[in-house]
Write a protein that holds these residues in place. Structure first.
Motif, PDB file in Angstrom:
ATOM      1  N   VAL B 214     -12.437  32.044 -30.803  1.00 39.96           N
ATOM      2  CA  VAL B 214     -11.880  30.711 -30.560  1.00 39.96           C
ATOM      3  C   VAL B 214     -11.184  30.668 -29.199  1.00 39.96           C
ATOM      4  N   LEU B 215     -10.425  31.692 -28.878  1.00 39.77           N
ATOM      5  CA  LEU B 215      -9.711  31.719 -27.601  1.00 39.77           C
ATOM      6  C   LEU B 215     -10.700  31.784 -26.431  1.00 39.77           C
ATOM      7  N   ALA B 216     -11.675  32.657 -26.549  1.00 43.66           N
ATOM      8  CA  ALA B 216     -12.663  32.780 -25.482  1.00 43.66           C
ATOM      9  C   ALA B 216     -13.377  31.451 -25.286  1.00 43.66           C
ATOM     10  N   CYS B 217     -13.689  30.817 -26.408  1.00 48.78           N
ATOM     11  CA  CYS B 217     -14.356  29.530 -26.396  1.00 48.78           C
ATOM     12  C   CYS B 217     -13.469  28.477 -25.721  1.00 48.78           C
ATOM     13  N   SER B 218     -12.181  28.497 -25.987  1.00 51.15           N
ATOM     14  CA  SER B 218     -11.253  27.530 -25.403  1.00 51.15           C
ATOM     15  C   SER B 218     -11.263  27.632 -23.883  1.00 51.15           C
ATOM     16  N   VAL B 219     -11.219  28.861 -23.386  1.00 53.35           N
ATOM     17  CA  VAL B 219     -11.212  29.072 -21.942  1.00 53.35           C
ATOM     18  C   VAL B 219     -12.487  28.494 -21.327  1.00 53.35           C
ATOM     19  N   LEU B 220     -13.603  28.768 -22.004  1.00 53.50           N
ATOM     20  CA  LEU B 220     -14.885  28.271 -21.517  1.00 53.50           C
ATOM     21  C   LEU B 220     -14.892  26.751 -21.453  1.00 53.50           C
ATOM     22  N   ILE B 221     -14.432  26.104 -22.518  1.00 50.36           N
ATOM     23  CA  ILE B 221     -14.426  24.645 -22.573  1.00 50.36           C
ATOM     24  C   ILE B 221     -13.490  24.082 -21.503  1.00 50.36           C
ATOM     25  N   PHE B 222     -12.349  24.732 -21.322  1.00 47.30           N
ATOM     26  CA  PHE B 222     -11.418  24.281 -20.296  1.00 47.30           C
ATOM     27  C   PHE B 222     -12.110  24.266 -18.934  1.00 47.30           C
ATOM     28  N   ALA B 223     -12.799  25.358 -18.613  1.00 52.12           N
ATOM     29  CA  ALA B 223     -13.483  25.460 -17.321  1.00 52.12           C
ATOM     30  C   ALA B 223     -14.590  24.415 -17.210  1.00 52.12           C
ATOM     31  N   LEU B 224     -15.361  24.248 -18.292  1.00 48.49           N
ATOM     32  CA  LEU B 224     -16.469  23.278 -18.279  1.00 48.49           C
ATOM     33  C   LEU B 224     -15.951  21.872 -18.032  1.00 48.49           C
ATOM     34  N   VAL B 225     -14.893  21.504 -18.734  1.00 55.19           N
ATOM     35  CA  VAL B 225     -14.367  20.149 -18.621  1.00 55.19           C
ATOM     36  C   VAL B 225     -13.702  19.957 -17.261  1.00 55.19           C
ATOM     37  N   PHE B 226     -12.988  20.972 -16.806  1.00 54.93           N
ATOM     38  CA  PHE B 226     -12.245  20.836 -15.564  1.00 54.93           C
ATOM     39  C   PHE B 226     -13.172  20.500 -14.392  1.00 54.93           C
ATOM     40  N   ASP B 227     -14.334  21.148 -14.330  1.00 61.58           N
ATOM     41  CA  ASP B 227     -15.187  20.849 -13.180  1.00 61.58           C
ATOM     42  C   ASP B 227     -16.331  19.910 -13.518  1.00 61.58           C
ATOM     43  N   ASP B 228     -16.250  19.267 -14.696  1.00 60.71           N
ATOM     44  CA  ASP B 228     -17.280  18.285 -15.015  1.00 60.71           C
ATOM     45  C   ASP B 228     -17.122  17.056 -14.114  1.00 60.71           C
ATOM     46  N   PHE B 229     -18.244  16.596 -13.599  1.00 60.75           N
ATOM     47  CA  PHE B 229     -18.184  15.415 -12.744  1.00 60.75           C
ATOM     48  C   PHE B 229     -18.860  14.210 -13.381  1.00 60.75           C
ATOM     49  N   VAL B 230     -20.092  14.412 -13.871  1.00 59.26           N
ATOM     50  CA  VAL B 230     -20.912  13.276 -14.281  1.00 59.26           C
ATOM     51  C   VAL B 230     -20.218  12.422 -15.337  1.00 59.26           C
ATOM     52  N   LEU B 231     -19.823  13.085 -16.426  1.00 51.60           N
ATOM     53  CA  LEU B 231     -19.212  12.362 -17.528  1.00 51.60           C
ATOM     54  C   LEU B 231     -17.898  11.706 -17.080  1.00 51.60           C
ATOM     55  N   ALA B 232     -17.118  12.447 -16.296  1.00 49.75           N
ATOM     56  CA  ALA B 232     -15.837  11.929 -15.818  1.00 49.75           C
ATOM     57  C   ALA B 232     -16.059  10.708 -14.924  1.00 49.75           C
ATOM     58  N   TYR B 233     -17.093  10.791 -14.096  1.00 47.63           N
ATOM     59  CA  TYR B 233     -17.371   9.711 -13.147  1.00 47.63           C
ATOM     60  C   TYR B 233     -17.629   8.392 -13.870  1.00 47.63           C
ATOM     61  N   PHE B 234     -18.388   8.462 -14.987  1.00 51.62           N
ATOM     62  CA  PHE B 234     -18.766   7.227 -15.673  1.00 51.62           C
ATOM     63  C   PHE B 234     -17.668   6.699 -16.588  1.00 51.62           C
ATOM     64  N   THR B 235     -16.769   7.572 -17.013  1.00 45.70           N
ATOM     65  CA  THR B 235     -15.825   7.115 -18.040  1.00 45.70           C
ATOM     66  C   THR B 235     -14.391   6.995 -17.535  1.00 45.70           C
ATOM     67  N   THR B 236     -14.152   7.332 -16.260  1.00 42.22           N
ATOM     68  CA  THR B 236     -12.772   7.286 -15.796  1.00 42.22           C
ATOM     69  C   THR B 236     -12.396   5.886 -15.321  1.00 42.22           C
ATOM     70  N   GLY B 237     -11.098   5.611 -15.351  1.00 40.72           N
ATOM     71  CA  GLY B 237     -10.584   4.378 -14.775  1.00 40.72           C
ATOM     72  C   GLY B 237     -10.411   4.567 -13.272  1.00 40.72           C
ATOM     73  N   VAL B 238      -9.772   3.601 -12.629  1.00 32.62           N
ATOM     74  CA  VAL B 238      -9.638   3.655 -11.175  1.00 32.62           C
ATOM     75  C   VAL B 238      -8.526   4.620 -10.763  1.00 32.62           C
ATOM     76  N   ASP B 239      -7.437   4.553 -11.465  1.00 29.19           N
ATOM     77  CA  ASP B 239      -6.318   5.370 -11.064  1.00 29.19           C
ATOM     78  C   ASP B 239      -5.505   5.780 -12.269  1.00 29.19           C
ATOM     79  N   PRO B 240      -5.203   7.063 -12.465  1.00 27.31           N
ATOM     80  CA  PRO B 240      -5.595   8.196 -11.627  1.00 27.31           C
ATOM     81  C   PRO B 240      -7.015   8.663 -11.967  1.00 27.31           C
ATOM     82  N   GLN B 241      -7.660   9.285 -11.011  1.00 26.00           N
ATOM     83  CA  GLN B 241      -9.010   9.798 -11.245  1.00 26.00           C
ATOM     84  C   GLN B 241      -8.965  11.308 -11.413  1.00 26.00           C
ATOM     85  N   PRO B 242      -9.888  11.872 -12.202  1.00 26.36           N
ATOM     86  CA  PRO B 242      -9.972  13.330 -12.279  1.00 26.36           C
ATOM     87  C   PRO B 242     -10.312  13.901 -10.898  1.00 26.36           C
ATOM     88  N   LEU B 243      -9.992  15.126 -10.664  1.00 20.31           N
ATOM     89  CA  LEU B 243     -10.143  15.748  -9.356  1.00 20.31           C
ATOM     90  C   LEU B 243     -11.577  15.687  -8.830  1.00 20.31           C
TER      91      LEU B 243
END
Lengths: 359, 296
Positions: B214-243
């Motif tokens: 579970v812990l190893a999996c958590s780290v992986l998911i954190f990394a995946l989500v942190f640098d995800d662009f596509v999904l974040a791009y379509f679902t984010t508001g104007v401000d603040p935006q993900p990195l």
């Protein structure tokens, strides 16, 4: 825990377990007395483990009731039953130390810390694991793991301890040793043991009483001597050691073998004239010399002589297709040249009461 | 046993036969396989050169993206003073943490459920669960956006979190399902036998057994989500935006060297997470004295 002699520690009252369209256990009635070492014995798939799981509460019976100390617990979950189980895989908690494994049940019950420490210490001593309490199960040998599983269950002082083939994973030598230890522990703690095994030797040496199961039913229930000396069915006779089963037809105090002579078995009220029966004589009950008057004495040809230290087993052909196994102590015929060899014709015999008729 | 466990050391095993075979082949082995080396070098160059350039230019003292003038921390300082970027970094960390917690919680529960539930409904659910893994992310992204729009939900950090959780559950479940299936069912029964309720058995026995995964999996998911662009791009508001979205928007108006500094920091963070994910199972190794869950 105290049950009057009249109240059995465990009662299975017409219990059945049906899966889809087949029965794993069918209409089992058993009374297990308090303080007894009781074995459920049978081949794999005979329903012995399912019966045990129904006592433990892990499997719900389709029909019938499970009573513990006279109380109907059929609907209670495992954590509400005053029984504990030693699982076949031991099922130790690998992330906990041995002491924490053993303390698990007491912590659930909210026993205070000092008391837990004392009882865990007692248990570690009982199973000879004192000084190992901080180790993790992963670092233990099979025999030690087995002991931890036993201690973890016994520390809760259950009314009944259920053991699901606990020795099956051990090698033969350790197994023999644990059989003796288990029996000693049971005597020491005085708890009712219900022991599942497929090993008839194990059941005979350890149990006060044995229930022999086959295809979901109890074929016979009695003392080890009962089930061995007086098997109630052909299955029990053949499952409990070698039994020299010979098929034939009963007629007027004798059984006419399908192949071979007629054997005198005395008059039987319970067997109808002309019914097909099996005759069984245990290998160690067959004599090869010094016959007594009144014995059934026959002749046969030695087919094989198997020497195994204290005993010799002869395979003797009585008639084409009917071969009997005869076990003899190497006392009178201790020297090699005294023993018979293949091809020789010998006389052999048995006392009439040792010849069982099974329908 | 565990997802990210490093291979067991095998130094001693093939020693003898291996050595004799090597000696016999000495003639051929002595010549260096030049082609293979060249291909390997080219592969790593293509893979890491762009990253190396980013790292190098993040330390540049001038604004140029083509001329390296000298080492300095100018762009890191600039990043630290860039409120919008710092805000976006904070937003990304928040999204990653929430998505990690949410998807690991739900994904673990789903993995437990799918393994235990052997009905037809269970296997159907198991198949449906795999669909997000093979759906192109852009489809998921557009679909999520349309769904939120259709429901009249204003896009915000919250909508990114929900989408990321939804998307990540499959990963968690796929990873943990085999771990759950490998658990001995008698262990949970033993806990109940010893007085635990079903839920206590899961909490006290099953989850600790799953914890390294579970812990190893958590780290992986954190990394995946942190640098995800596509999904974040379509679902984010104007401000603040993900990195990731912020960087993309910034680049459209000319590349600032600050981005290099951000990229280098993200790289360092990712390397740290991967190292952590590899290290976690070791904490639970057989000899490991770490007793994180003994309840004391």
């Amino acid at each position: 825990m105290e049950a009057t002699p009249a109240t059995p520690a465990v009662r299975l009252d017409g219990v059945s377990k049906r899966y889809a369209d087949s029965y794993a256990v069918r209409d089992v009635h058993l009374d297990i007395e308090a303080g007894e070492f009781f074995s459920l014995l049978g081949p794999s798939g005979c329903g012995k483990t399912t019966s045990l799981r129904m006592i433990g509460g892990f499997t719900d019976p389709t029909e019938g009731a499970v009573l513990l100390g006279g109380e109907d617990v059929t609907a209670l979950p495992p954590n509400k039953r005053n029984v504990n189980t030693v699982f076949q895989s031991y099922a130790l908690f690998d992330h906990l130390s041995i002491a924490d494994n053993i303390a698990f049940g007491l912590k659930r019950k909210g026993v205070d810390k000092a008391e837990i420490r004392r009882r865990v210490g007692e248990m570690l001593e009982l199973v000879q694991l004192s000084g190992q309490s901080r180790r993790k199960p992963g670092t233990l040998s099979g025999g030690q793991r087995q002991r931890v599983a036993l201690a973890r269950a016994l520390v809760n002082r259950p009314a009944v301890l259920l053991l699901d083939e606990p020795l099956a994973a051990l090698d033969l030598k350790l197994r023999r040793q644990m059989q003796v230890e288990l029996k000693q522990i049971q005597r020491e703690v005085g708890i009712t043991f219900v022991f599942v095994t497929h090993d008839q030797d194990e059941a005979l040496t350890m149990s006060d009483r044995v229930a022999v199961m086959n295809e979901g039913r109890v074929e016979q229930c009695g003392t080890p001597e009962d089930v061995y000396e007086h098997p109630a069915s052909r299955f029990v006779a053949s499952f409990m050691g070698t039994s020299n089963l010979m098929a034939g037809t009963y007629r007027d105090g004798a059984v006419l073998l399908d192949e071979g002579p007629a054997l005198s078995v005395g008059h039987r009220d319970d067997v109808g004239e002309g019914t097909s029966v099996s005759v069984s004589v245990r290998p160690e009950k067959i004599w090869l010399s010094d016959f007594e008057p009144g014995m059934e004495v026959l002749r046969g040809v030695i087919r094989e002589t198997v020497y195994s230290g204290p005993t010799t087993t002869y395979l003797i052909e009585l008639a084409p297709g009917v071969t009997l196994s005869v076990l003899e102590q190497n006392t009178a015929r201790a020297r090699m040249e005294d023993r018979w060899i293949g091809g020789e014709t010998v006389e052999f015999g048995w006392r009439p009461e040792h010849c069982l008729v099974l329908s | 046993m565990t997802l990210l466990r490093t291979p067991a050391p095998t130094d001693a095993t093939p020693a003898e036969p291996g050595r004799t075979r090597l000696r016999r082949r000495r003639g051929r082995a002595d010549r260096k396989p030049r082609v293979a080396l060249a291909v390997t070098a080219l592969f790593f160059a293509l893979l890491y050169l762009p990253i190396a350039v980013v790292v190098l230019f993040s330390f540049n003292t001038i604004k140029s993206l083509t001329v390296f003038d000298g080492f300095g921390l100018r762009w890191y300082r600039a990043f630290l003073h860039d409120e919008v970027l710092i805000n976006s970094l904070g937003t990304s960390l928040k999204i990653s943490l929430v998505a990690m917690a949410g998807s690991v919680l739900l994904g673990t529960a789903l993995a437990l459920g799918l393994v235990r539930c052997r009905t037809r409904l269970g296997s159907v659910a198991g198949l449906i669960m795999l669909v997000p893994l093979i759906t192109p992310e852009i489809v998921t992204g557009v679909a999520s956006m349309l769904l939120f729009k259709g429901l009249g939900v204003t896009l915000s950090t919250g909508t990114v979190m929900i989408s990321e959780i939804t998307f990540s559950i499959s990963y968690v479940t796929v990873i943990l399902r085999s771990r759950v299936a490998a658990l001995n069912p008698e262990v949970e029964e033993a806990a109940m036998d010893l007085g635990a309720t079903r839920w206590q058995a899961v909490r006290l026995v099953t989850l600790p057994a799953l914890l390294p995964a579970v812990l190893a999996c958590s780290v992986l998911i954190f990394a995946l989500v942190f640098d995800d662009f596509v999904l974040a791009y379509f679902t984010t508001g104007v401000d603040p935006q993900p990195l990731s979205v912020r960087i993309y928007s910034a680049i459209r108006f000319g590349v600032q060297p600050t981005i290099n500094a951000v990229g280098t920091l993200m790289l360092a963070g990712s390397i740290g997470l991967i190292a952590l994910a590899l290290f976690i199972p070791r904490l639970f190794g057989r000899r490991g004295g770490l007793d994180l869950l003994s309840g004391k």
